[in-house]
Motif scaffolding. Structure first.
Motif, mmCIF file in Angstrom:
data_model
loop_
_atom_site.group_PDB
_atom_site.id
_atom_site.type_symbol
_atom_site.label_atom_id
_atom_site.label_comp_id
_atom_site.label_asym_id
_atom_site.label_seq_id
_atom_site.Cartn_x
_atom_site.Cartn_y
_atom_site.Cartn_z
ATOM 1 N N LYS A 1 0.832 -1.207 0.000
ATOM 2 C CA LYS A 1 0.000 0.000 0.000
ATOM 3 C C LYS A 1 0.865 1.255 0.000
ATOM 4 N N GLU A 2 1.916 1.228 0.797
ATOM 5 C CA GLU A 2 2.763 2.412 0.923
ATOM 6 C C GLU A 2 3.474 2.712 -0.390
ATOM 7 N N ALA A 3 3.984 1.675 -1.037
ATOM 8 C CA ALA A 3 4.644 1.871 -2.325
ATOM 9 C C ALA A 3 3.640 2.331 -3.377
ATOM 10 N N ASN A 4 2.483 1.688 -3.388
ATOM 11 C CA ASN A 4 1.461 2.032 -4.375
ATOM 12 C C ASN A 4 1.013 3.481 -4.219
ATOM 13 N N GLU A 5 0.920 3.949 -2.989
ATOM 14 C CA GLU A 5 0.449 5.310 -2.763
ATOM 15 C C GLU A 5 1.354 6.337 -3.429
ATOM 16 N N THR A 6 2.649 6.039 -3.562
ATOM 17 C CA THR A 6 3.542 6.987 -4.240
ATOM 18 C C THR A 6 3.170 7.125 -5.715
ATOM 19 N N ALA A 7 2.787 6.019 -6.330
ATOM 20 C CA ALA A 7 2.369 6.052 -7.737
ATOM 21 C C ALA A 7 0.972 6.654 -7.877
ATOM 22 N N PRO B 1 -6.155 1.431 -4.805
ATOM 23 C CA PRO B 1 -4.773 1.624 -5.253
ATOM 24 C C PRO B 1 -4.686 1.542 -6.774
ATOM 25 N N ILE B 2 -3.790 2.319 -7.358
ATOM 26 C CA ILE B 2 -3.645 2.309 -8.807
ATOM 27 C C ILE B 2 -3.243 0.914 -9.289
ATOM 28 N N GLY B 3 -3.873 0.465 -10.363
ATOM 29 C CA GLY B 3 -3.577 -0.838 -10.939
ATOM 30 C C GLY B 3 -4.439 -1.965 -10.436
ATOM 31 N N THR B 4 -5.203 -1.745 -9.347
ATOM 32 C CA THR B 4 -6.039 -2.817 -8.809
ATOM 33 C C THR B 4 -7.380 -2.916 -9.526
ATOM 34 N N LYS B 5 -7.760 -1.872 -10.243
ATOM 35 C CA LYS B 5 -8.841 -1.948 -11.217
ATOM 36 C C LYS B 5 -8.185 -1.824 -12.585
ATOM 37 N N ARG B 6 -8.934 -2.120 -13.621
ATOM 38 C CA ARG B 6 -8.349 -2.013 -14.951
ATOM 39 C C ARG B 6 -7.816 -0.600 -15.155
ATOM 40 N N LEU B 7 -6.536 -0.515 -15.461
ATOM 41 C CA LEU B 7 -5.879 0.777 -15.630
ATOM 42 C C LEU B 7 -6.160 1.278 -17.038
ATOM 43 N N CYS B 8 -6.886 2.385 -17.127
ATOM 44 C CA CYS B 8 -7.314 2.908 -18.424
ATOM 45 C C CYS B 8 -6.168 3.655 -19.122
ATOM 46 N N LEU B 9 -6.265 3.707 -20.446
ATOM 47 C CA LEU B 9 -5.394 4.556 -21.256
ATOM 48 C C LEU B 9 -6.278 5.530 -22.007
ATOM 49 N N LEU C 1 -8.583 -5.088 -2.818
ATOM 50 C CA LEU C 1 -9.002 -3.849 -2.164
ATOM 51 C C LEU C 1 -9.930 -3.009 -3.030
ATOM 52 N N ALA C 2 -9.997 -3.315 -4.321
ATOM 53 C CA ALA C 2 -10.823 -2.526 -5.238
ATOM 54 C C ALA C 2 -12.147 -3.226 -5.521
ATOM 55 N N ASN C 3 -13.216 -2.464 -5.581
ATOM 56 C CA ASN C 3 -14.507 -2.973 -6.040
ATOM 57 C C ASN C 3 -14.518 -2.906 -7.571
ATOM 58 N N SER C 4 -14.034 -3.951 -8.196
ATOM 59 C CA SER C 4 -13.850 -3.954 -9.645
ATOM 60 C C SER C 4 -14.656 -5.074 -10.283
ATOM 61 N N TRP C 5 -14.668 -5.093 -11.628
ATOM 62 C CA TRP C 5 -15.328 -6.213 -12.283
ATOM 63 C C TRP C 5 -14.524 -7.495 -12.118
ATOM 64 N N GLY D 1 -25.826 -8.280 -6.827
ATOM 65 C CA GLY D 1 -26.123 -9.649 -6.422
ATOM 66 C C GLY D 1 -25.088 -10.675 -6.808
ATOM 67 N N LYS D 2 -24.100 -10.293 -7.609
ATOM 68 C CA LYS D 2 -23.083 -11.256 -8.025
ATOM 69 C C LYS D 2 -22.137 -11.518 -6.853
ATOM 70 N N PRO D 3 -21.787 -12.780 -6.596
ATOM 71 C CA PRO D 3 -20.880 -13.073 -5.477
ATOM 72 C C PRO D 3 -19.556 -12.330 -5.638
ATOM 73 N N ARG D 4 -19.054 -11.777 -4.535
ATOM 74 C CA ARG D 4 -17.797 -11.051 -4.559
ATOM 75 C C ARG D 4 -16.642 -12.045 -4.424
ATOM 76 N N VAL D 5 -16.149 -12.499 -5.561
ATOM 77 C CA VAL D 5 -15.049 -13.450 -5.613
ATOM 78 C C VAL D 5 -14.030 -12.931 -6.603
ATOM 79 N N PHE D 6 -12.757 -12.902 -6.211
ATOM 80 C CA PHE D 6 -11.733 -12.429 -7.146
ATOM 81 C C PHE D 6 -11.500 -13.518 -8.189
#
Length: 551
Positions: free
Chosen positions: A300-306, A333-341, A499-503, A511-516
């Motif tokens: 988390k600490e490293a990611n926060e710098t980015a 944190p950056i990168g934990t959801k799809r990182l857009c361009l 840590l991200a609420n992502s697809w 209602g979809k189960p929260r499973v990574f």
């Protein structure tokens, strides 16, 4: 008698060795690879054309976020040498043109049936074969079934109250009209700021009289730095193609050419980090940025710098401070959801005809005949609404098909608490059904075509092994499946991804189960595991010979 399509037209099922569901990049390569083994194959495609994701997603600005020279098939060196990509990142029309070229060059269309949606797939345990039925009333019997239906192929249109009363027109990014849409002079609302929203918003803003962007969750986006293809770079890349493709096998994202980081972000000084991130920002691309340091996705600490570097870039680009803060993600944190361009995404909010609406603090309550109303009572007059709300990712396409066995097992029930697979390739209890880039595999976290080819080649190798040993039935053991699911979860839990609420966890589907769902241990580690399983005689799979003969 079978009709011209090779199907039965409702009579005795036509017979194949392998039935393939989907004719996108995965389905087409499966045809080529399996047909090359002498197998009778056929792919069934719901669309009126081939291409999968790139057939349906025609929204303004639709473009691949992996560089064109990488996002292409590797199975034919002649193909990768002869095809010329006009830009650094391929547009949807160009990628679809490429897919059609591949289909023609390798004569794949004769084994594709278009305008045909598979509605059910039933495994007959006694006969040891699958029977697929379609929305045309056709049936086909096959010893094996390959699900190549895609990870992002089931559009999610929110069930907003009043949507049927809207007087204007509404669109979904994944179901875009083939003739295109002209928003000139219209009051437009875009709902969603994920990858498709980030790509289309700058273009719609240049057309619309006024654009309202309704954002629930801000997403990190990096500049693509798209440009016409550099001929010198293209020549150099093509000269190195074989070595690059081999090197990609040893990388987490199946993309070679990026120097692997050697130290933690926390070992660098603040100025060193600033310089490193700035260089990556100017270079463009998501993989390169995440490769800045070794620990951006685990600390988390490293990611926060980015993360803070990118938030500062947003603040420095968007002139209105309140809008800038709304666009600066702070919940993941950056990168934990799809990182857009993007190309000019943040700059778009400096336009006088663009308004950002925060629907996290004031959610959308309903669609009205003349636009949209929030829970707080704010009304927005709109002539057109665009849903950039994504897909029922990774499991949606298979759950739309009634997949079951004559023993009474259904995939819907088995996956009720989240997807269960072994290696993302097969499901215990459903023999002879393979999945290309399924949940539990790293597909969506990689250069997808590399994962498609790796999976299909593995399936082909398995079928060849079975043929050599006169076997005709394969399925994973429940123990191997459970151990793999546990491993996928353990790897994910060792990172920042959950840590991200992502697809990736189905968070965009009520209602979809929260499973990574993806495997984030890296393409390199995953491929080694798959290769080891095959080399061991398919450890974790039960391979047998069925007495009954079909197909």
């Amino acid at each position: 008698m079978p009709d011209a399509s090779g199907l039965s037209g409702g009579h005795a099922p036509a017979r194949l060795d392998v039935a393939i569901v989907g004719a996108g990049l995965a389905g087409l390569y499966a045809i080529h690879r399996l047909r090359g083994m002498g197998l009778r194959v056929r792919a069934f495609e719901a669309g009126s054309g081939i291409g999968g994701t790139w057939f349906w997603n025609r929204y303004p600005g639709a473009r691949c976020d992996v560089e064109s020279l990488e996002y292409s098939y590797a199975f034919s060196d002649e193909l990768q040498q002869e095809w010329k990509w006009p830009e650094r990142y391929g547009t949807q029309p160009e990628i679809l043109r490429y897919i059609n070229h591949v289909a023609d060059r390798f004569d794949l269309r004769r084994d594709v049936q278009l305008n045909t949606r598979v509605t059910s797939a039933v495994f007959d345990d006694a006969a040891g074969a699958w029977t697929l039925t379609t929305d045309r009333g056709d049936a086909v019997r096959a010893r094996f079934c390959v699900m190549a239906a895609g990870n992002l192929s089931t559009p999610r249109v929110p069930d907003f109250k009043g949507i049927g009363d809207f007087k204007g027109k509404w669109y979904h990014s994944g179901l875009w009209p083939h003739e295109g849409v002209d928003f000139s002079g219209l009051r437009v609302g875009v709902i969603g700021t994920g990858s498709s929203g980030v790509q289309m918003i700058p273009i719609i803003a240049r057309q619309a009289k006024h654009l309202h962007v309704f954002q629930r969750t801000a997403n990190f986006s990096l500049p693509a730095r798209n440009a016409p293809m550099d001929p010198q770079r293209e020549r150099r890349h093509k000269a190195e193609y074989p070595a690059r493709r081999r090197a990609a096998f040893d990388t987490p994202f199946a993309i070679a050419g990026y120097p692997k980081p050697t130290r933690s972000a926390l070992q660098a000084t603040a100025q060193e980090r600033q310089d490193a991130y700035e260089a990556k920002w100017q270079e463009g691309g998501s993989i390169s940025f995440l490769y800045s340091y070794t620990d951006l996705l685990v600390s988390k600490e490293a990611n926060e710098t980015a993360s803070e570097f990118v938030r500062d870039k947003i603040r420095g680009t968007v002139k209105d401070p309140r809008t800038a803060e709304l666009l600066a993600p702070k919940d993941h944190p950056i990168g934990t959801k799809r990182l857009c361009l993007d190309t000019g995404y943040y700059e778009t909010y400096n336009r006088a005809n663009v308004t950002l609406v925060d629907v996290r603090s004031d959610p959308i309550a309903q669609i009205t005949p003349d636009g949209l109303r929030t829970a707080g009572g704010a009304d927005y007059a709109l002539d057109a609404i665009v849903f950039a709300t994504g897909f029922d990712a990774m499991t949606g396409a298979l759950r739309e098909i009634d997949i079951r066995t004559t023993h009474g097992a259904t995939l819907a029930n088995k996956w009720d608490g989240g997807p269960l697979t072994y290696l993302g390739l097969m499901v215990a209890g459903f023999p002879n059904m393979f999945i290309i880039t399924g949940p539990g595999s790293p597909g969506v976290k990689t250069q997808m075509i590399a994962s498609i080819e790796q999976h299909t080649d593995w399936i082909a190798g398995c079928l060849a092994h079975m043929r050599r040993h006169q076997l005709d039935r394969v399925e994973p053991t429940a123990e191997a499946e459970a151990a793999w699911v546990q491993h996928v979860n353990a790897v994910a839990d060792s990172t920042l991804y959950p840590l991200a609420n992502s697809w990736y966890v189905g968070a965009n589907i009520p209602g979809k189960p929260r499973v990574f769902m993806p495997y984030v241990g890296g393409f390199d580690a995953y491929k080694r595991r798959c290769d080891a399983v095959a080399a061991s005689g398919y450890e974790g799979f039960r391979l047998t010979r069925q007495a009954a003969a079909v197909a």
